[in-house]
Design a protein around this motif. Structure first.
Motif, mmCIF file in Angstrom:
data_model
loop_
_atom_site.group_PDB
_atom_site.id
_atom_site.type_symbol
_atom_site.label_atom_id
_atom_site.label_comp_id
_atom_site.label_asym_id
_atom_site.label_seq_id
_atom_site.Cartn_x
_atom_site.Cartn_y
_atom_site.Cartn_z
ATOM 1 N N ILE A 230 0.844 -1.332 0.113
ATOM 2 C CA ILE A 230 0.015 0.016 0.082
ATOM 3 C C ILE A 230 1.081 1.194 0.121
ATOM 4 O O ILE A 230 1.869 1.501 0.902
ATOM 5 C CB ILE A 230 -1.095 0.001 1.499
ATOM 6 C CG1 ILE A 230 -1.899 -1.266 1.308
ATOM 7 C CG2 ILE A 230 -1.731 1.268 1.313
ATOM 8 C CD1 ILE A 230 -2.623 -1.416 0.150
ATOM 9 N N GLY A 231 0.521 2.205 -0.850
ATOM 10 C CA GLY A 231 1.709 3.185 -1.126
ATOM 11 C C GLY A 231 3.063 2.964 -1.286
ATOM 12 O O GLY A 231 4.034 3.458 -0.987
ATOM 13 N N GLU A 232 3.234 2.269 -2.566
ATOM 14 C CA GLU A 232 4.362 1.614 -2.918
ATOM 15 C C GLU A 232 5.168 2.898 -3.593
ATOM 16 O O GLU A 232 4.647 3.450 -4.534
ATOM 17 C CB GLU A 232 4.661 0.672 -3.681
ATOM 18 C CG GLU A 232 5.700 -0.083 -4.155
ATOM 19 C CD GLU A 232 6.732 0.600 -5.285
ATOM 20 O OE1 GLU A 232 7.795 0.734 -5.246
ATOM 21 O OE2 GLU A 232 5.839 1.143 -6.040
ATOM 22 N N GLY A 233 6.391 3.219 -3.093
ATOM 23 C CA GLY A 233 7.056 4.245 -3.538
ATOM 24 C C GLY A 233 6.629 5.878 -3.449
ATOM 25 O O GLY A 233 7.301 6.561 -3.958
ATOM 26 N N ILE A 234 5.890 6.097 -2.261
ATOM 27 C CA ILE A 234 5.367 7.379 -2.201
ATOM 28 C C ILE A 234 6.284 7.756 -0.750
ATOM 29 O O ILE A 234 6.216 9.078 -0.615
ATOM 30 C CB ILE A 234 3.962 7.519 -1.745
ATOM 31 C CG1 ILE A 234 3.560 6.659 -0.376
ATOM 32 C CG2 ILE A 234 3.186 6.965 -3.148
ATOM 33 C CD1 ILE A 234 1.817 6.960 -0.152
ATOM 34 N N LEU A 235 6.874 6.997 -0.057
ATOM 35 C CA LEU A 235 7.654 7.680 1.197
ATOM 36 C C LEU A 235 9.124 7.937 0.584
ATOM 37 O O LEU A 235 9.352 7.622 -0.494
ATOM 38 C CB LEU A 235 7.864 6.565 2.244
ATOM 39 C CG LEU A 235 6.541 6.240 3.074
ATOM 40 C CD1 LEU A 235 6.999 5.055 3.969
ATOM 41 C CD2 LEU A 235 6.228 7.249 3.868
ATOM 42 N N VAL A 236 9.808 8.747 1.274
ATOM 43 C CA VAL A 236 11.106 9.170 0.685
ATOM 44 C C VAL A 236 12.023 7.709 0.974
ATOM 45 O O VAL A 236 11.509 6.909 1.948
ATOM 46 C CB VAL A 236 11.739 10.294 1.444
ATOM 47 C CG1 VAL A 236 11.246 11.330 1.197
ATOM 48 C CG2 VAL A 236 11.888 10.041 3.065
ATOM 49 N N PRO A 237 12.739 7.589 -0.196
ATOM 50 C CA PRO A 237 13.568 6.008 0.234
ATOM 51 C C PRO A 237 14.105 5.828 1.498
ATOM 52 O O PRO A 237 14.362 4.734 1.909
ATOM 53 C CB PRO A 237 14.601 6.284 -1.049
ATOM 54 C CG PRO A 237 13.926 7.238 -2.062
ATOM 55 C CD PRO A 237 13.203 8.435 -1.243
ATOM 56 N N SER A 238 14.482 6.743 2.457
ATOM 57 C CA SER A 238 15.427 6.609 3.461
ATOM 58 C C SER A 238 14.270 5.785 4.558
ATOM 59 O O SER A 238 14.945 5.311 5.615
ATOM 60 C CB SER A 238 15.957 7.739 3.983
ATOM 61 O OG SER A 238 14.809 8.906 4.247
ATOM 62 N N LEU A 239 12.975 6.154 4.373
ATOM 63 C CA LEU A 239 12.119 5.543 5.349
ATOM 64 C C LEU A 239 11.586 4.200 5.018
ATOM 65 O O LEU A 239 11.465 3.523 5.849
ATOM 66 C CB LEU A 239 10.999 6.570 5.429
ATOM 67 C CG LEU A 239 11.233 7.718 6.048
ATOM 68 C CD1 LEU A 239 9.995 8.987 6.040
ATOM 69 C CD2 LEU A 239 11.702 8.020 7.538
ATOM 70 N N GLY A 240 11.527 4.064 3.546
ATOM 71 C CA GLY A 240 11.139 2.841 3.455
ATOM 72 C C GLY A 240 10.202 2.661 2.042
ATOM 73 O O GLY A 240 10.260 3.576 1.334
#
Length: 359
Positions: A230-240
């Motif tokens: 759910i929400g793949e790729g929407i966080l900044v990469p450093s978070l997950g």
């Protein structure tokens, strides 16, 4: 229901994640998280009030808020122009059947709403959120670098993301996020699951289920092909990599506390502390999420064809405000047998047993 839990506010960003970053993030993340938490708090009352009026008193949502109800599908996207609550919905940018905007966020919100509408109409036979043609209204560019998106009880609202928590522009690009939040509207019109503890975790889980199904249906994926994120790729990469994983709860981002089974159930108070997440609604939703994943994999094929229809029928006809995990489990088993047969009922039962909801 809503008199007890008047602080209801459902948004895609887990409040415990925002609280964690407000305490332990970088200075920029701390500022972004505090801003997101403060802004979200302003909407805690509205969803509860609107849900109560529409469900308990039979007042049409569209008439209450001045939006259109039509026999043909309708959606409209507005630009909030980085202003706040009093400016909603904002400046009208694109209506149903109109040409694309020059603003990518407007087009993404339009397309996501249209694809969610199509899924519910074509797969579930539901005409918009209220099953009566309710206009889907969206506002983009809400607030300043706001790290959240949510259904406020009347419409969709999207922040731009700060680039510190959510990627800039990521919230309107994620179809499963849009499907998730719009499904909260369907839950308001049907089961009215109270946003606290297990009933609240079911509220979040049903939104995750249909968020991922909208994405899988649009991509024409078999259950085995889907990423179940759910929400793949929407966080900044450093978070997950994502906000949640239905396949492997607890692995989506740094600090993800979602359990996959009842052995990891987290009993938290519902006390307005964002770290406690309304009694763990985003956290413990990992358990029913994983049950749906297991059921969909056991049933095979396209997840929306059997597993999705079982969960939809359960949500819209079998549940009540304070439904607990075991009640929801038994309801899905009953619906599976009614809609499809013994084999499907056994597959669903096995999924709930595997996550420990049923003995």
């Amino acid at each position: 229901m809503f008199a007890t839990h008047s602080h209801t506010h459902c948004s895609i960003a887990p409040p415990d994640l925002l609280a964690q970053l407000a305490l332990d993030g970088t200075s920029d993340q701390q500022q972004a998280a505090v801003r997101a938490l403060a802004t979200s708090a302003a909407f805690r009352q509205q969803r509860a009030v609107m849900g109560r009026l529409t469900r308990q008193f039979g007042l049409p949502m569209g008439q209450l808020v001045g939006f259109n109800i039509s026999s043909t599908r309708r959606l409209t996207v507005y630009d909030n122009q980085k202003k706040g609550r009093t400016f909603l919905p904002g400046v009208r940018m694109r209506g149903w059947g109109e040409h694309k905007s020059t603003d990518p966020a407007v087009n993404e919100a339009y397309d996501g709403s249209a694809q969610t509408y199509d899924f519910y109409l074509r797969v579930m036979g539901r005409n918009s959120l209220d099953n009566a043609g309710m206009e889907l209204v969206s506002s983009v560019h809400y607030g300043v670098a706001y790290d959240n998106a949510f259904w406020d009880g009347t419409q969709m609202v999207y922040g731009d993301g700060s680039g510190q928590i959510f990627q800039v522009g990521g919230l309107t690009r994620a179809l499963d996020v849009i499907g998730h939040e719009l499904t909260h509207g369907i839950t308001e019109f049907t089961a009215g699951l109270a946003y606290s503890k297990q009933s609240g975790a079911l509220n979040e889980s049903f939104s995750d289920v249909f968020g991922t199904l909208v994405k899988q249906y649009t991509l024409k994926q078999y259950a085995v092909e889907a990423d179940w994120l759910i929400g793949e790729g929407i966080l900044v990469p450093s978070l997950g990599k994502a906000l949640r994983s239905m396949k492997a709860p607890g692995t989506a981002y740094s600090g993800d506390r979602q359990p996959a089974t009842m052995d990891g159930y987290v009993d938290l108070p519902d006390d307005n502390d964002p770290r406690n997440d309304n009694g763990g609604v985003h956290i413990n939703s990992g358990i029913p999420n994983h049950a749906f994943y297991l059921a969909a994999m056991a049933l095979g094929g396209n997840a929306w064809e059997r597993a999705g229809k079982i969960w939809y029928q359960t949500l819209t006809t079998m549940l009540h405000a304070n439904t607990q995990f075991d009640e929801a489990a038994r309801a899905t088993i009953e619906v599976a047998g009614t809609l499809f047969g013994t084999a499907e009922a056994h597959a669903v039962e096995g999924a709930w047993r595997e996550v420990g909801v049923l003995p």
